[in-house]
Design a protein around this motif. Structure first.
Motif, mmCIF file in Angstrom:
data_model
loop_
_atom_site.group_PDB
_atom_site.id
_atom_site.type_symbol
_atom_site.label_atom_id
_atom_site.label_comp_id
_atom_site.label_asym_id
_atom_site.label_seq_id
_atom_site.Cartn_x
_atom_site.Cartn_y
_atom_site.Cartn_z
ATOM 1 N N LYS A 1 28.287 -19.137 -12.961
ATOM 2 C CA LYS A 1 29.372 -18.654 -12.113
ATOM 3 C C LYS A 1 28.973 -18.736 -10.650
ATOM 4 O O LYS A 1 29.737 -19.181 -9.815
ATOM 5 C CB LYS A 1 29.673 -17.222 -12.490
ATOM 6 C CG LYS A 1 30.722 -16.549 -11.667
ATOM 7 C CD LYS A 1 32.117 -16.872 -12.117
ATOM 8 C CE LYS A 1 32.647 -18.141 -11.619
ATOM 9 N NZ LYS A 1 33.439 -18.897 -12.427
ATOM 10 N N ARG A 2 27.729 -18.306 -10.389
ATOM 11 C CA ARG A 2 27.278 -18.307 -8.995
ATOM 12 C C ARG A 2 27.369 -19.702 -8.412
ATOM 13 O O ARG A 2 27.731 -19.877 -7.274
ATOM 14 C CB ARG A 2 25.832 -17.802 -8.924
ATOM 15 C CG ARG A 2 25.699 -16.404 -9.440
ATOM 16 C CD ARG A 2 24.966 -15.522 -8.459
ATOM 17 N NE ARG A 2 25.018 -14.155 -8.909
ATOM 18 C CZ ARG A 2 24.128 -13.622 -9.726
ATOM 19 N NH1 ARG A 2 23.107 -14.320 -10.135
ATOM 20 N NH2 ARG A 2 24.243 -12.388 -10.129
ATOM 21 N N LEU B 1 30.941 -20.518 -7.523
ATOM 22 C CA LEU B 1 31.397 -19.839 -6.320
ATOM 23 C C LEU B 1 30.704 -20.434 -5.105
ATOM 24 O O LEU B 1 31.319 -20.713 -4.090
ATOM 25 C CB LEU B 1 31.107 -18.350 -6.410
ATOM 26 C CG LEU B 1 31.843 -17.625 -7.540
ATOM 27 C CD1 LEU B 1 31.589 -16.138 -7.478
ATOM 28 C CD2 LEU B 1 33.337 -17.873 -7.456
ATOM 29 N N THR C 1 33.466 -25.878 -14.905
ATOM 30 C CA THR C 1 34.229 -25.310 -13.797
ATOM 31 C C THR C 1 33.670 -25.658 -12.421
ATOM 32 O O THR C 1 34.393 -25.568 -11.445
ATOM 33 C CB THR C 1 34.351 -23.784 -13.913
ATOM 34 O OG1 THR C 1 33.075 -23.258 -14.177
ATOM 35 C CG2 THR C 1 35.293 -23.393 -15.025
ATOM 36 N N VAL D 1 32.439 -13.182 -17.222
ATOM 37 C CA VAL D 1 32.576 -14.616 -17.444
ATOM 38 C C VAL D 1 31.467 -15.139 -18.366
ATOM 39 O O VAL D 1 31.676 -16.066 -19.137
ATOM 40 C CB VAL D 1 32.608 -15.322 -16.062
ATOM 41 C CG1 VAL D 1 31.235 -15.482 -15.487
ATOM 42 C CG2 VAL D 1 33.347 -16.621 -16.129
ATOM 43 N N VAL E 1 38.022 -12.925 -12.384
ATOM 44 C CA VAL E 1 37.177 -14.036 -11.936
ATOM 45 C C VAL E 1 37.259 -15.183 -12.939
ATOM 46 O O VAL E 1 37.384 -16.349 -12.568
ATOM 47 C CB VAL E 1 35.711 -13.582 -11.782
ATOM 48 C CG1 VAL E 1 34.830 -14.758 -11.415
ATOM 49 C CG2 VAL E 1 35.613 -12.505 -10.732
ATOM 50 N N SER F 1 38.844 -18.666 -11.950
ATOM 51 C CA SER F 1 38.006 -19.859 -11.882
ATOM 52 C C SER F 1 38.543 -20.944 -12.812
ATOM 53 O O SER F 1 38.434 -22.126 -12.485
ATOM 54 C CB SER F 1 36.533 -19.520 -12.133
ATOM 55 O OG SER F 1 36.217 -19.604 -13.479
ATOM 56 N N LEU G 1 41.410 -22.333 -10.723
ATOM 57 C CA LEU G 1 41.011 -23.216 -9.617
ATOM 58 C C LEU G 1 40.486 -24.528 -10.154
ATOM 59 O O LEU G 1 40.588 -25.570 -9.512
ATOM 60 C CB LEU G 1 40.010 -22.520 -8.685
ATOM 61 C CG LEU G 1 38.550 -22.319 -9.075
ATOM 62 C CD1 LEU G 1 37.716 -23.528 -8.726
ATOM 63 C CD2 LEU G 1 38.010 -21.110 -8.330
ATOM 64 N N ASN G 2 39.961 -24.494 -11.379
ATOM 65 C CA ASN G 2 39.461 -25.722 -11.969
ATOM 66 C C ASN G 2 40.600 -26.600 -12.476
ATOM 67 O O ASN G 2 40.557 -27.819 -12.360
ATOM 68 C CB ASN G 2 38.518 -25.373 -13.112
ATOM 69 C CG ASN G 2 37.767 -26.577 -13.581
ATOM 70 O OD1 ASN G 2 37.139 -27.254 -12.789
ATOM 71 N ND2 ASN G 2 37.863 -26.864 -14.850
ATOM 72 N N ILE H 1 39.250 -18.847 -4.802
ATOM 73 C CA ILE H 1 38.197 -17.927 -4.365
ATOM 74 C C ILE H 1 38.792 -16.859 -3.451
ATOM 75 O O ILE H 1 38.438 -15.679 -3.530
ATOM 76 C CB ILE H 1 37.076 -18.700 -3.625
ATOM 77 C CG1 ILE H 1 36.454 -19.732 -4.546
ATOM 78 C CG2 ILE H 1 36.025 -17.749 -3.090
ATOM 79 C CD1 ILE H 1 35.632 -19.177 -5.674
#
Lengths: 342, 403
Positions: free
Chosen positions: A2-3, A6, A91, B348, B356, B360, B363-364, B373
């Motif tokens: 995830k990090r 982001l 992702t 997640v 989140v 995400s 957004l993907n 974001i």
């Protein structure tokens, strides 16, 4: 994971915010120049799918996606090993490419209109024709996807698979509960633990997952239905047409080599060939390589380094029990049809 | 030269400013205003430049921008949601709303449970019973030192280790524990329940009103009338009466195994259970220390003084010790609540679809990373500011009133 996503998005934001407007960047292939000056191609691959990109016991990334990257490196730098592989998740893959962290992305990614239209990215070709399949435990006695009404299905979020399943189940008036986990190993463990009745992704991915189970492979069955078209391919950023051309024609050259019977084993003899098609491919006639902005012997480097498409297939995905099927050449009942190299 | 030392408060430079703003650089107020305008202007210019340049670059790269995607059909499947959702009909906007509700579902339940469990642990660590205090100490020290992500994965693994639905663990009628989650029977919600709920709200108002009256009576007569019988009447009796008067409907929907899974009843998914459990267990270890420090911060003399004027220990705790301890406890507690809420984004990793996770995926699928974001940041900012606001309000209420 995830990090990274982001961070990637923030980098994209920051990169776009601070870089000068694109118009000021000049023309030509900035990407090829960067790769040449760096001496290395930076290629995004998966975090580990057997047959596509998975590190072997020596830590070398193997697979059809990895070899597609190597072929491009060979075309530009003359050396198939000058590649740095960057593992990406489903992702963070697009952001990594958009932000310039990667030169290209070969991550069993499906070519769709939405992705080409919205992401600022282009598909340069299809290195694998695939489709969404379902894996179930043999013990469940399921024979068809239609038997999966009410089932829990493990799937990675952010993929075209999750959209395909939602559509298919709705169309067939079936219900399912998704369990969505990004990390590949984690979603596979979750399926193995029995949290889900079925694990769904591209059929090739399922075949390789089943293969990885070793002696326990018999405990899992691939259902007969393939519910969607999933042409998997290489992606590059929009705005660098020369690099796009090169990536596209590198794959075509590999397919054409298979069609013309040129392989890594006979490439030295082929350099002496009198067949004009082969002479143009290996660069002994014309200057098609120069037109692409690379060495005229680019295709020779590709074939020496990686082999033709058939050799690549036999080395990477064939051992997993994938039949060649629609991935064969056009004149052998498949879909791979390279435009003429002339 | 000791005579030269002047009290700075009396020096002419610190004298009260003259009335009226002079447009002179030597006027400190004028200088302040000029500097603030300059800095604000610079910040605004930088922000404007960044926004302009980003959108120009996005346009040049033909990356879609804007929030129009919120109105587009989502198509993404969602595992659990508090409101109805069909991927073929509903939009990305609704998908994100579901994500927000899922985050709140974890945060609200997590904050309540972590507070209760943390308080129990904190008090236990101060216990005079050696075994209890040691156990609490070991719990706090061990749990605080293991990364939360590992703990979440651990709980998820444990819950996946439960048997398959067909051999599920079946402790009491209607409750099934399996690797598909915890199935519990639910009472079918009907009209009269809404009225009972309304009666309950009225009951709360009534209880508060009676409690205030009791305080007033105590101040005038010195005798405090009992509050709890009235409270029970208002909070339990009244809603029951309303429900009974409307025919007392009561039907229970029991889960039953059918096909692959259970139908009927309500489900606590392994993902939700693992996330909430993990967050509560982890955050409680911090809350325990906060509670302990709060209680220890009240000098023992306060207990003794309370006893000396003849108050019972319970009254001393409620009226003297706790109000003082809370002043120490509330501010750090606020940051624990914020931590718990923000840590819920680790969902997640174990497949719980919080905001989140859904953002995400969105957004993907849409490729609009910056907007996605930004949406996540706004959501967390709003939730965090709300918690801060509530806790600051509560803190101000219980703060020492200095006269």
């Amino acid at each position: 994971m995830k990090r990274i996503t982001l961070l990637g998005a923030l980098l994209l934001g920051a990169g776009l915010a601070f870089s000068p407007p694109a118009a000021a960047q000049g023309s030509g292939s900035a990407t090829i120049d960067t790769i040449k000056s760096r001496g290395q191609l930076v290629c995004g691959v998966s975090t580990g799918v057997a047959g596509f990109s998975l590190a072997d016991s020596k830590g070398v990334t193997q697979g059809i996606d990895a070899d597609t990257c190597r072929a491009v490196a060979a075309a530009i730098l003359g050396d198939a090993n000058k590649v740095r592989f960057v593992p990406t998740t489903t992702t963070n893959r697009f952001t990594a490419l958009q932000s310039g962290e990667l030169d290209m992305l070969v991550r069993s990614t499906t070519w769709t209109l939405g992705r080409e239209g919205n992401l600022g990215l282009l598909f340069a070709g299809v290195n694998f024709y695939d489709g969404t399949g379902f894996l179930v435990k043999s013990a469940a006695g399921v024979k068809s996807v239609k038997d999966l009404d009410g089932a829990t299905i493990c799937v990675q979020p952010g993929t075209s698979t999750e959209l395909a399943i939602a559509d298919y189940f709705r169309l067939n008036k079936l219900k399912f509960t998704p369990v969505l986990i990004q990390d590949l190993a984690e979603i596979q463990n979750t399926y193995l633990a029995g949290r889900c009745d079925s694990y769904s992704t591209d059929a090739s991915g399922l075949a390789s997952f089943r293969f990885q189970q070793g002696p326990k492979a018999e405990e899992h069955v691939l259902l007969p239905e393939i519910i969607s078209k999933e042409p998997l391919g290489m992606m590059v950023r929009k705005g660098d047409d020369k690099f796009f051309d090169l990536v596209r024609w590198t794959l075509f050259a590999m397919i054409q080599a298979e069609e013309s019977g040129v392989s890594s084993k006979n490439i030295d003899e082929m350099l002496k060939s009198t067949n004009p098609d082969i002479r143009r491919l290996v660069g002994t006639e014309g200057d098609l390589g120069k037109a692409l902005g690379v060495d005229n012997r680019w295709a020779v480097n590709v074939i020496r380094g990686v082999g033709n498409y058939g050799e690549m297939w036999d080395r990477t995905v064939a051992p997993l029990g994938n039949p060649r099927g629609i991935n064969n050449l056009w004149n052998k009942g498949g879909l791979h049809y390279p435009p003429p190299i002339r | 030269m000791s005579g030269a030392v002047v009290d700075p408060r009396l020096s002419p430079a610190r004298a009260a400013p003259k009335k009226g703003l002079s447009l002179s650089w030597s006027d400190p107020r004028f200088r302040n205003i000029v500097w603030q305008v300059v800095i604000l202007g610079a910040v605004a210019a930088v922000v404007w430049y960044l926004v302009q340049n980003t959108s120009r670059n996005l346009a040049a790269r033909r990356i879609a921008t804007g929030f129009a995607f919120l109105g587009r059909t989502a198509g993404i499947p969602i595992g659990e949601s508090l409101i109805g959702y069909d991927p073929a009909i509903n939009t990305y906007g609704r998908a994100l709303l579901i994500g927000l509700l899922n985050t709140l579902k974890v945060a609200v339940v997590g904050v309540v449970l972590a507070t209760v469990w943390g308080t129990v642990l904190g008090v236990a660590r101060l216990s005079k019973n050696w075994l209890i205090s040691r156990l609490a100490a070991v719990y706090v020290e061990v749990i605080r030192d293991v990364p939360l992500l590992l703990q979440l994965l651990f709980w998820y693994l444990v819950l996946q280790g439960l048997p398959a639905p067909r051999n599920s663990f079946h402790p009491v009628a209607g409750v099934f524990l399996s690797n598909r989650g915890i199935k519990i029977p639910v009472v079918e919600w009907e009209g009269p329940f809404w009225w009972a709920l309304a009666a309950f709200v009225v009951g709360i108002i009534g209880t508060v009103a009676w409690s205030r009256t009791a305080t007033r009576l105590q101040e005038t007569t010195g005798v405090r009338p009992k509050v709890w019988p009235v409270a029970i009447g208002f909070l339990v009796g009244f809603p029951l009466l309303v429900w009974g008067a409307l025919g007392a409907p009561f039907a229970v929907e029991m889960p039953a195994l059918r096909g692959f899974n259970f139908t009927g009843g309500a489900t606590v998914t392994p993902e939700y259970a693992a996330l909430t459990l993990g967050l509560v267990v982890y955050t409680a270890s911090y809350i325990a220390e906060i509670v302990r420090s709060g209680i220890l911060a009240v000098p023992t003399g306060q207990w003794e003084a309370g006893g000396a004027i003849g108050l019972r220990p319970g009254t001393v705790l409620r009226k003297i010790v706790l109000p003082q301890a809370l002043r120490v406890i509330i501010p750090p507690m606020t940051s624990q609540y914020l931590n718990l809420t923000k840590n819920s984004s680790l969902a997640v990793a174990i497949g719980y679809q919080d905001v989140v996770s859904i953002a995400s995926t969105t957004l993907n699928q849409t490729g609009q990373a910056i907007e996605g974001i930004a949406a996540i940041m706004v959501v967390y900012l709003v939730i965090s500011l709300s918690i801060s606001f509530l806790m600051n309000w509560y803190n101000a209420r219980i703060a020492l009133v200095e006269r």
